[in-house]
Scaffold this motif. Structure first.
Motif, PDB file in Angstrom:
ATOM      1  N   ALA A 184       0.830  -1.438   0.174  1.00  0.00           N
ATOM      2  CA  ALA A 184      -0.120   0.062   0.056  1.00  0.00           C
ATOM      3  C   ALA A 184       0.885   1.332  -0.034  1.00  0.00           C
ATOM      4  CB  ALA A 184      -1.068  -0.035   1.107  1.00  0.00           C
ATOM      5  N   HIS A 185       1.914   1.234   0.623  1.00  0.00           N
ATOM      6  CA  HIS A 185       2.927   2.470   0.707  1.00  0.00           C
ATOM      7  C   HIS A 185       3.509   2.622  -0.515  1.00  0.00           C
ATOM      8  CE1 HIS A 185       3.282   3.546   4.930  1.00  0.00           C
ATOM      9  NE2 HIS A 185       3.215   2.318   5.394  1.00  0.00           N
ATOM     10  N   TYR A 186       3.865   1.514  -1.240  1.00  0.00           N
ATOM     11  CA  TYR A 186       4.364   1.548  -2.651  1.00  0.00           C
ATOM     12  C   TYR A 186       3.236   2.291  -3.637  1.00  0.00           C
ATOM     13  CZ  TYR A 186       5.322  -0.030  -7.470  1.00  0.00           C
ATOM     14  OH  TYR A 186       5.528  -0.189  -8.748  1.00  0.00           O
ATOM     15  N   LEU A 187       2.084   1.782  -3.712  1.00  0.00           N
ATOM     16  CA  LEU A 187       1.090   2.296  -4.524  1.00  0.00           C
ATOM     17  C   LEU A 187       0.681   3.836  -4.054  1.00  0.00           C
ATOM     18  CD1 LEU A 187      -1.418  -0.811  -4.868  1.00  0.00           C
ATOM     19  CD2 LEU A 187       0.288   0.084  -6.590  1.00  0.00           C
ATOM     20  N   LEU A 188       0.743   3.998  -2.745  1.00  0.00           N
ATOM     21  CA  LEU A 188       0.849   5.424  -2.552  1.00  0.00           C
ATOM     22  C   LEU A 188       1.623   6.342  -3.212  1.00  0.00           C
ATOM     23  CD1 LEU A 188      -0.951   7.608  -0.841  1.00  0.00           C
ATOM     24  CD2 LEU A 188       0.449   6.907   1.165  1.00  0.00           C
ATOM     25  N   GLY A 189       2.798   5.882  -3.179  1.00  0.00           N
ATOM     26  CA  GLY A 189       3.999   6.583  -3.605  1.00  0.00           C
ATOM     27  C   GLY A 189       3.830   6.814  -4.950  1.00  0.00           C
ATOM     28  N   GLU A 190       3.377   5.572  -5.773  1.00  0.00           N
ATOM     29  CA  GLU A 190       3.362   5.626  -7.114  1.00  0.00           C
ATOM     30  C   GLU A 190       2.214   6.850  -7.453  1.00  0.00           C
ATOM     31  OE1 GLU A 190       4.184   4.117 -10.931  1.00  0.00           O
ATOM     32  OE2 GLU A 190       5.243   4.296  -9.127  1.00  0.00           O
ATOM     33  N   ALA A 191       0.852   6.850  -6.755  1.00  0.00           N
ATOM     34  CA  ALA A 191      -0.021   7.679  -7.051  1.00  0.00           C
ATOM     35  C   ALA A 191       0.312   8.886  -6.763  1.00  0.00           C
ATOM     36  CB  ALA A 191      -1.393   7.400  -6.120  1.00  0.00           C
ATOM     37  N   TYR A 192       1.206   9.306  -5.669  1.00  0.00           N
ATOM     38  CA  TYR A 192       1.830  10.883  -5.355  1.00  0.00           C
ATOM     39  C   TYR A 192       2.855  11.109  -6.492  1.00  0.00           C
ATOM     40  CZ  TYR A 192       0.413  11.015  -0.347  1.00  0.00           C
ATOM     41  OH  TYR A 192      -0.136  11.142   0.823  1.00  0.00           O
ATOM     42  N   TYR A 193       3.382  10.252  -7.046  1.00  0.00           N
ATOM     43  CA  TYR A 193       4.590  10.601  -8.061  1.00  0.00           C
ATOM     44  C   TYR A 193       3.652  11.037  -9.451  1.00  0.00           C
ATOM     45  CZ  TYR A 193       8.201  10.411 -11.401  1.00  0.00           C
ATOM     46  OH  TYR A 193       9.153  10.629 -12.475  1.00  0.00           O
ATOM     47  N   LEU A 194       2.690  10.434  -9.737  1.00  0.00           N
ATOM     48  CA  LEU A 194       2.045  10.618 -11.044  1.00  0.00           C
ATOM     49  C   LEU A 194       1.155  11.819 -10.734  1.00  0.00           C
ATOM     50  CD1 LEU A 194       0.766   6.730 -12.018  1.00  0.00           C
ATOM     51  CD2 LEU A 194       2.693   8.204 -12.954  1.00  0.00           C
ATOM     52  N   ASP A 195       0.798  12.085  -9.578  1.00  0.00           N
ATOM     53  CA  ASP A 195       0.193  13.262  -9.303  1.00  0.00           C
ATOM     54  C   ASP A 195       0.955  14.604  -9.126  1.00  0.00           C
ATOM     55  OD1 ASP A 195      -2.305  14.605  -8.832  1.00  0.00           O
ATOM     56  OD2 ASP A 195      -2.444  14.185  -6.608  1.00  0.00           O
ATOM     57  N   GLU A 196       2.196  14.307  -9.292  1.00  0.00           N
ATOM     58  CA  GLU A 196       3.442  15.271  -9.293  1.00  0.00           C
ATOM     59  C   GLU A 196       3.592  15.945  -7.751  1.00  0.00           C
ATOM     60  OE1 GLU A 196       2.795  18.291 -12.172  1.00  0.00           O
ATOM     61  OE2 GLU A 196       2.817  16.741 -13.972  1.00  0.00           O
ATOM     62  N   LYS A 197       3.324  14.865  -6.907  1.00  0.00           N
ATOM     63  CA  LYS A 197       3.529  15.398  -5.365  1.00  0.00           C
ATOM     64  C   LYS A 197       4.637  14.462  -5.219  1.00  0.00           C
ATOM     65  CE  LYS A 197      -1.390  15.995  -4.375  1.00  0.00           C
ATOM     66  NZ  LYS A 197      -2.386  15.210  -3.652  1.00  0.00           N
ATOM     67  N   TYR A 198       5.861  15.090  -5.763  1.00  0.00           N
ATOM     68  CA  TYR A 198       7.104  14.357  -5.711  1.00  0.00           C
ATOM     69  C   TYR A 198       7.822  14.140  -4.056  1.00  0.00           C
ATOM     70  CZ  TYR A 198       6.791  15.049 -10.808  1.00  0.00           C
ATOM     71  OH  TYR A 198       6.266  15.355 -11.944  1.00  0.00           O
ATOM     72  N   ASP A 199       7.696  15.234  -3.347  1.00  0.00           N
ATOM     73  CA  ASP A 199       8.064  15.160  -2.172  1.00  0.00           C
ATOM     74  C   ASP A 199       7.529  14.164  -1.109  1.00  0.00           C
ATOM     75  OD1 ASP A 199       5.777  16.639  -2.251  1.00  0.00           O
ATOM     76  OD2 ASP A 199       6.288  18.069  -0.779  1.00  0.00           O
ATOM     77  N   LEU A 200       6.101  13.910  -1.506  1.00  0.00           N
ATOM     78  CA  LEU A 200       5.344  13.093  -0.688  1.00  0.00           C
ATOM     79  C   LEU A 200       5.716  11.440  -1.277  1.00  0.00           C
ATOM     80  CD1 LEU A 200       1.853  14.687  -0.605  1.00  0.00           C
ATOM     81  CD2 LEU A 200       3.667  14.417   1.356  1.00  0.00           C
ATOM     82  N   ALA A 201       5.854  11.459  -2.654  1.00  0.00           N
ATOM     83  CA  ALA A 201       6.377  10.142  -3.291  1.00  0.00           C
ATOM     84  C   ALA A 201       7.721   9.823  -2.525  1.00  0.00           C
ATOM     85  CB  ALA A 201       6.352  10.433  -4.839  1.00  0.00           C
ATOM     86  N   PHE A 202       8.414  10.548  -2.617  1.00  0.00           N
ATOM     87  CA  PHE A 202       9.932  10.302  -2.076  1.00  0.00           C
ATOM     88  C   PHE A 202       9.668   9.718  -0.819  1.00  0.00           C
ATOM     89  CE2 PHE A 202      14.233  12.102  -0.877  1.00  0.00           C
ATOM     90  CZ  PHE A 202      14.924  10.992  -1.622  1.00  0.00           C
ATOM     91  N   ILE A 203       8.994  10.339   0.009  1.00  0.00           N
ATOM     92  CA  ILE A 203       8.755   9.780   1.520  1.00  0.00           C
ATOM     93  C   ILE A 203       8.281   8.182   1.411  1.00  0.00           C
ATOM     94  CG2 ILE A 203       7.570   9.862   3.745  1.00  0.00           C
ATOM     95  CD1 ILE A 203       7.446  13.001   3.035  1.00  0.00           C
ATOM     96  N   GLU A 204       7.320   8.118   0.640  1.00  0.00           N
ATOM     97  CA  GLU A 204       6.827   6.634   0.528  1.00  0.00           C
ATOM     98  C   GLU A 204       7.651   5.644   0.023  1.00  0.00           C
ATOM     99  OE1 GLU A 204       3.993   5.667   2.133  1.00  0.00           O
ATOM    100  OE2 GLU A 204       3.524   7.677   2.747  1.00  0.00           O
ATOM    101  N   TYR A 205       8.304   6.089  -0.875  1.00  0.00           N
ATOM    102  CA  TYR A 205       9.415   5.387  -1.746  1.00  0.00           C
ATOM    103  C   TYR A 205      10.495   4.886  -0.932  1.00  0.00           C
ATOM    104  CZ  TYR A 205       7.843   4.587  -6.482  1.00  0.00           C
ATOM    105  OH  TYR A 205       7.074   4.212  -7.411  1.00  0.00           O
ATOM    106  N   LYS A 206      11.122   5.976   0.076  1.00  0.00           N
ATOM    107  CA  LYS A 206      12.062   5.605   0.814  1.00  0.00           C
ATOM    108  C   LYS A 206      11.840   4.650   1.927  1.00  0.00           C
ATOM    109  CE  LYS A 206      13.320   9.780   2.142  1.00  0.00           C
ATOM    110  NZ  LYS A 206      14.120  10.922   2.758  1.00  0.00           N
ATOM    111  N   LEU A 207      10.282   4.993   2.405  1.00  0.00           N
ATOM    112  CA  LEU A 207       9.917   3.715   3.483  1.00  0.00           C
ATOM    113  C   LEU A 207      10.158   2.247   2.766  1.00  0.00           C
ATOM    114  CD1 LEU A 207       8.791   3.567   6.248  1.00  0.00           C
ATOM    115  CD2 LEU A 207       6.471   3.938   5.078  1.00  0.00           C
ATOM    116  N   VAL A 208       9.452   2.284   1.549  1.00  0.00           N
ATOM    117  CA  VAL A 208       9.368   1.024   1.012  1.00  0.00           C
ATOM    118  C   VAL A 208      10.877   0.462   0.661  1.00  0.00           C
ATOM    119  CG1 VAL A 208       8.925  -0.092  -1.093  1.00  0.00           C
ATOM    120  CG2 VAL A 208       7.322   1.272  -0.086  1.00  0.00           C
TER     121      VAL A 208
END
Length: 455
Positions: free
Chosen positions: A66-90
């Motif tokens: 779920a964290h990975y998919l949240l990061g992916e959605a953030y990235y595609l939504d151009e919320k790169y800072d939030l995507a970065f947090i989720e991706y690092k956690l994963v």
């Protein structure tokens, strides 16, 4: 069995049954929700996907899918800072057991590390990708780019070569190698790689820019102009291509064409303070200076100085020409046409005690061959010939100029040489002239001569 014991037993059994039912429901519900997140993301409904992913994570913070998919959605939504947090956690916690596609994940992870200025971490990801997916040339190419950005050109070249080996038609790798070879001044090898990149991808117009620079360095100005014309089709390289074209025209002394290119480069600028615009103005000022249009040159230097006071030698240029407004004789000396300048030099020669016999216009100014003025006893004295050079430049005169004048004295039957300049002389030039028949006259002495000549 008494009633109380039966109640306890049935209560325990009921709790177990309820727990099992809840677990069964969760086991069915969680994958269903994960599939829902994927579908929402695929349909471009990123915010809904984010909301659903957060709900899953709220119930199970350790659900890294779920964290990975949240990061992916953030990235595609151009919320790169939030995507970065989720991706690092994963990246720190997940086990890549097939549910999270590791190769695409690491590619995205590397991209985020680069976006947030962590090149070392991005490099680790790309190096890992070269091991995980060795047939993919892009992995080697991206690794090379990071090494190049870190000024590790040897490592960069190694990985660009690996990219080209993995895919012989990888035009970007060949172009990158060409640019590195160009910077190493290996122009023949650089041109070969850039030519190959262009054949592989003829519409990648940035490659024509580097080809133009290579051809200019090789003094193939005609070829460079053609390549740089094509480079202008890339908006990112248009201004730089125009500046390079202007430099080509300057090299062959076509000042009108050069000025037109630099003026065009200024017009297409998106900022008056970026480096390219400042260079366009600087070279335009150089053209004006060579064309003796000093007022326009000063206007360009002043515009540069207003944006960047430490840009090259602009401050020194303005200082050198600041006396023009108050010193009419020096202004006339520096800005007059070639014919007018020759007349000024002839007048100055008379002040020096000579009569001009022959004049030659040169890029630096003028050469006058002259004889001593006749005195009362001129019939009994052989008139001495002199070679007198007038330089209207801003740079100090080097010893190479003085040596040339000295060598030319004998060839022209001259007993004396005089070098006059609107600037100064380097210490080595002054030292060479000592004890030799060459007289050096700097700006101050020249101003006095011009004043006496009535200029």
């Amino acid at each position: 069995m008494d009633t109380s014991a039966a109640i306890v037993i049935f209560s325990v059994l009921g709790a177990i049954i309820i727990g099992v039912v809840v677990m069964i429901i969760k086991s069915f519900a969680s994958p269903k929700r994960i599939d829902g997140i994927k579908k929402l993301t695929k349909d471009g409904k990123y915010q809904q996907a984010e909301k659903l992913a957060k709900q899953v994570i709220a119930k199970d913070p350790r659900d890294y899918i779920a964290h990975y998919l949240l990061g992916e959605a953030y990235y595609l939504d151009e919320k790169y800072d939030l995507a970065f947090i989720e991706y690092k956690l994963v990246n720190q916690n997940a086990l890549f057991d097939g549910q999270i596609p590791e190769v695409p994940f690491r590619r995205r992870m590397a991209e985020l590390f680069k976006r947030f200025k962590q090149p070392q971490e991005a490099l680790k990801e790309h190096l890992l990708l070269t091991k995980m997916d060795p047939q993919n040339a892009d992995n080697y190419y991206e690794t090379g780019k990071i090494y190049e950005d870190m000024n590790q050109h040897g490592n960069a070249m190694t990985y660009y070569q690996k990219a080209a080996t993995a895919n012989r038609k990888h035009s970007k790798a060949h172009a990158a190698m060409g640019y590195l070879l160009y910077r190493a001044k290996q122009f023949d090898n650089a041109k070969r790689e850039i030519d190959l990149a262009i054949r592989l991808e003829p519409n990648q117009f940035s490659n024509y820019y580097y080809l133009g620079r290579i051809l200019r360095e090789s003094k193939d100005y005609s070829g460079a102009l053609k390549a740089l014309e094509k480079a202008q089709r890339d908006p990112e390289f248009r201004q730089r291509a125009l500046i390079e074209r202007g430099s080509c025209y300057m090299a062959v002394d076509h000042m009108d064409n050069a000025m037109a290119e630099f003026e065009h480069a200024i017009k297409v600028s998106t900022s008056d303070s970026n480096q390219e615009t400042l260079y366009a103005r600087y070279f335009l000022a150089a053209c004006y200076e060579k064309s003796r249009n000093i007022d326009k040159a000063i206007a360009q230097w002043e515009k540069i100085y207003a944006k960047n006071r430490s840009f090259r030698d602009v401050g020194a240029k303005l200082q050198e020409y600041k006396d023009l407004q108050s010193n009419d004789s020096m202004k006339e000396y520096l800005t007059s046409s070639s014919q007018e300048f020759e007349n000024i030099c002839v007048k100055a020669v008379r002040v020096l005690g000579y009569e001009a016999k022959k004049t030659e216009t040169k890029p630096f100014g003028c050469i006058v061959y002259a004889t001593e003025q006749k005195g009362d006893n001129w019939m009994n004295v052989r008139q001495q010939m002199a070679l007198i050079e007038f330089h209207r430049v801003t740079e100090p005169i080097e010893d190479t100029v003085v040596r040339r004048v000295h060598d030319n004295l004998k060839n022209n039957n001259c007993g004396k040489g005089i070098v006059c300049t609107s600037s100064s002389f380097t210490p080595t030039a002054t030292k060479f002239a000592e004890n030799r028949p060459v007289v050096l006259m700097d700006k101050e002495k020249l101003e006095a001569i011009l004043s006496k000549a009535g200029i």
